[in-house]
Structure formats: C-alpha cells, structure tokens
Design a protein around this motif. Structure first.
Motif, PDB file in Angstrom:
ATOM      1  N   GLY A  76       0.915  -1.172   0.014  1.00 31.37           N
ATOM      2  CA  GLY A  76       0.006   0.157  -0.050  1.00 31.37           C
ATOM      3  C   GLY A  76       0.710   1.250  -0.087  1.00 31.37           C
ATOM      4  O   GLY A  76       2.111   1.231   0.132  1.00 31.37           O
ATOM      5  N   TRP A  77       0.104   2.293   0.113  1.00 33.20           N
ATOM      6  CA  TRP A  77       0.655   3.516  -0.280  1.00 33.20           C
ATOM      7  C   TRP A  77       0.448   4.488   1.226  1.00 33.20           C
ATOM      8  O   TRP A  77       0.530   5.442   1.242  1.00 33.20           O
ATOM      9  CB  TRP A  77       0.128   4.522  -1.425  1.00 33.20           C
ATOM     10  N   GLY A  78      -0.033   3.754   2.086  1.00 31.72           N
ATOM     11  CA  GLY A  78      -0.549   4.365   3.446  1.00 31.72           C
ATOM     12  C   GLY A  78       0.510   5.112   4.364  1.00 31.72           C
ATOM     13  O   GLY A  78       1.612   4.956   3.811  1.00 31.72           O
ATOM     14  N   ALA A  79       0.211   5.207   5.417  1.00 32.31           N
ATOM     15  CA  ALA A  79       1.050   5.735   6.523  1.00 32.31           C
ATOM     16  C   ALA A  79       2.274   4.629   6.681  1.00 32.31           C
ATOM     17  O   ALA A  79       1.968   3.575   6.846  1.00 32.31           O
ATOM     18  CB  ALA A  79       0.455   6.187   7.787  1.00 32.31           C
ATOM     19  N   THR A  80       3.339   5.111   7.276  1.00 31.62           N
ATOM     20  CA  THR A  80       4.636   4.473   7.561  1.00 31.62           C
ATOM     21  C   THR A  80       4.647   4.474   8.972  1.00 31.62           C
ATOM     22  O   THR A  80       5.687   3.752   9.575  1.00 31.62           O
ATOM     23  CB  THR A  80       5.779   4.784   6.739  1.00 31.62           C
ATOM     24  N   ALA A  81       3.794   5.056   9.817  1.00 31.53           N
ATOM     25  CA  ALA A  81       3.768   5.066  11.245  1.00 31.53           C
ATOM     26  C   ALA A  81       2.410   5.431  11.789  1.00 31.53           C
ATOM     27  O   ALA A  81       1.585   6.265  10.681  1.00 31.53           O
ATOM     28  CB  ALA A  81       4.681   5.975  11.802  1.00 31.53           C
TER      29      ALA A  81
ATOM     30  N   CYS B 186      -1.520   0.351   7.639  1.00 32.79           N
ATOM     31  CA  CYS B 186      -1.771   1.515   8.486  1.00 32.79           C
ATOM     32  C   CYS B 186      -2.866   2.351   7.540  1.00 32.79           C
ATOM     33  O   CYS B 186      -3.441   1.927   6.711  1.00 32.79           O
ATOM     34  CB  CYS B 186      -0.664   2.323   8.776  1.00 32.79           C
ATOM     35  N   GLN B 187      -3.077   3.491   8.201  1.00 34.70           N
ATOM     36  CA  GLN B 187      -3.748   4.392   7.632  1.00 34.70           C
ATOM     37  C   GLN B 187      -3.628   4.740   5.978  1.00 34.70           C
ATOM     38  O   GLN B 187      -2.362   5.097   5.557  1.00 34.70           O
ATOM     39  CB  GLN B 187      -3.748   5.871   8.363  1.00 34.70           C
ATOM     40  N   GLY B 188      -4.737   4.534   5.274  1.00 37.35           N
ATOM     41  CA  GLY B 188      -4.392   4.773   3.917  1.00 37.35           C
ATOM     42  C   GLY B 188      -4.223   3.372   3.110  1.00 37.35           C
ATOM     43  O   GLY B 188      -4.189   3.407   1.733  1.00 37.35           O
ATOM     44  N   ASP B 189      -4.080   2.272   3.755  1.00 39.16           N
ATOM     45  CA  ASP B 189      -3.791   1.297   3.321  1.00 39.16           C
ATOM     46  C   ASP B 189      -5.059   0.286   2.964  1.00 39.16           C
ATOM     47  O   ASP B 189      -5.003  -0.889   2.432  1.00 39.16           O
ATOM     48  CB  ASP B 189      -2.680   0.301   4.074  1.00 39.16           C
TER      49      ASP B 189
END
Length: 268
Positions: free
Chosen positions: A167-172, A219-222
């Motif tokens: 995904g392109w979501g958050a990394t933390a 995470c968020q965005g994934d």
C-alpha cells in the motif's frame, strides 16, 4: 473493537480531513464516518519500497482531485476489489483508480474512472465483517489480475503462513502517507490469538496477520489493499487497533469467505 485503516477513509472522510492538513491521513474523518473509534489502516509500517512491476495488480483509489485514500487489487481487467468501508456511500463518479503507478509523484500508468460500485449487502461496518467491495471501471486495464482465494484455499490461511501486504498508506501510526508503494511481510495469526486481541473477532469473516511484538503492519491509507499468500488475494486491509502495536495484529477481510459473491460481480 478496532480501528479501520483508510483504514477507514472514504472520499467524504478524506475531504473532511483535508482542512486539517494535506499531509495527514484521514483517520479522524473515518472515525466520524463509521461512528466507531476507528483509526484508518497505516500505509505500511515496518515495510520497504516495492516495485510496481513486481506487483502490477496493486492499485490505489483517489478522489477526483487525485488525493489517495485507499488501495485495491485488480481482479479482472475492469474490476477492482477493495474494502467496503473505503467506498460505502460514495457515488462512482467520486472515485478514481490509479493503476501501474509506483510513486504518487509521477504520471505513470492509468487513471481509470469508476462506473459502478458494489458493496457487500451485509456490510455494516468494518468491525462486523463483510468489508468487501468491487469497483467496475469504464475501461480495461493492461495489468495482470491477481487470483482470488476461494473456499478450496483453506491451506493458504494456516497460522504462520507468510503474507505480503502492500500500500501507499502511512508508515507510522498517525504519520503521513507514503509517496511510493511499500510492502511488508507478516505471518498469519491463528484465530485463537486474534480472538484474544479482539474479542469480537469473527473467524468466518476475517483473518489476522502480524508479529506478536508488533513493528510491522498495514496502516492508515492502506485500507482496501491486498494481503497476498502464494500469489493469491487472501485478505483485504480492513481494520485493527492502531498500527503495528504489540499483540494487536491487523485485521483483514477473509476473501475466501466472500469468493462466490465477489465472483458474481467479476463476471457481471
């Protein structure tokens, strides 16, 4: 029970969050939308950059302004599998699919219009199951589709199996979304262990993945993105308690449980 990982960010949620910061994920908006304490799934925590050429079937969803809010998987030339919480209540014209683009900063690949949205009829919220949707596109994509797990693929869900999530979501947790495609590998968790982490976990509708110590997760965005085992789509990024926390694996829609309903949409 848990936080969705758009975990949950619909187009409406993303727009609402835009006033906060263009760089923040729409977790707060998703929580407002769902009426639960959901936090959106991270982009990928503890992962590494991935090549779109190696995973041509992974796509991301945007609003009409190009803001990415979820992921998805090419299951047929003109069909995308994603999470219901990503698009529930949205009109097709409000959603776009970006395929073949590794970095959000370039113009590679295809931006396809969505002409139809099917949300599983039993979907209520990510914590209740049935968190699956199929998008119909106005054009065929050249990307190779990913095979979808069926009820005959029970072996793919064995605890300890290594799964890839992209995904392109958050990394933390609570961080900014990634500008480039990320991938992480996580072990599937037993139903018993997932039940301990989430008392309302439904084994017939969900599957968990993650390390006991945490550190690696979607995470968020994934949300809506793929969980892959042996080159088959076995899960859809759905929800979880934060991102990459110890003893809090990510929760994914168990794709095999919805294979027949999804296949009908792919064939329509």
């Amino acid at each position: 029970m848990a936080d969705t990982r758009s975990r949950v960010w619909s187009v409406a949620g993303l727009l609402a969050a835009a006033t906060l910061s263009s760089g923040l994920l729409a977790s707060a908006a998703g929580a407002a939308e769902s009426g639960t304490a959901e936090t959106a799934v991270p982009p990928i925590v503890g992962g590494e950059p991935a090549k779109i050429a190696d995973h041509p079937w992974v796509v991301y969803l945007t609003d009409t302004q190009g803001n990415q809010f979820c992921g998805g998987t090419v299951a047929k030339a003109n069909k995308i599998i994603t999470a219901a919480h990503c698009v529930n209540g949205d009109k097709p014209e409000a959603v776009q699919v970006v395929a073949g683009r590794e970095s959000k900063q370039n113009t590679d690949g295809t931006v396809a219009k969505v002409t139809g949205i099917w949300v599983h009829p039993q979907y209520q919220d990510a914590n209740s199951g049935s968190d699956v949707a199929v998008l119909t596109l106005g054009q065929d994509l050249p990307q190779q589709p990913l095979a979808v797990a069926s009820k005959d693929d029970s072996a793919l869900y064995e605890a300890g199996k290594t799964a890839g999530v992209l995904g392109w979501g958050a990394t933390a947790e609570g961080g900014e979304a990634s500008e480039t495609l990320q991938k992480a590998e996580v072990p599937l968790t037993s139903d018993a262990d997932c039940q301990k982490a989430y008392p309302q976990y439904k084994a017939e509708a969900m599957v968990c993945a993650g390390f006991p110590q945490g550190g690696v997760d979607s995470c968020q965005g994934d949300s809506g993105g793929p969980l892959v085992v042996e080159n088959k789509l076995v899960g859809i990024v759905s929800t979880g308690n934060g991102c990459a926390r110890p003893n809090a694996p990510g929760i994914y829609t168990r794709v095999a449980a919805y294979h027949d309903d999804v296949q009908k949409q792919l064939d329509s």
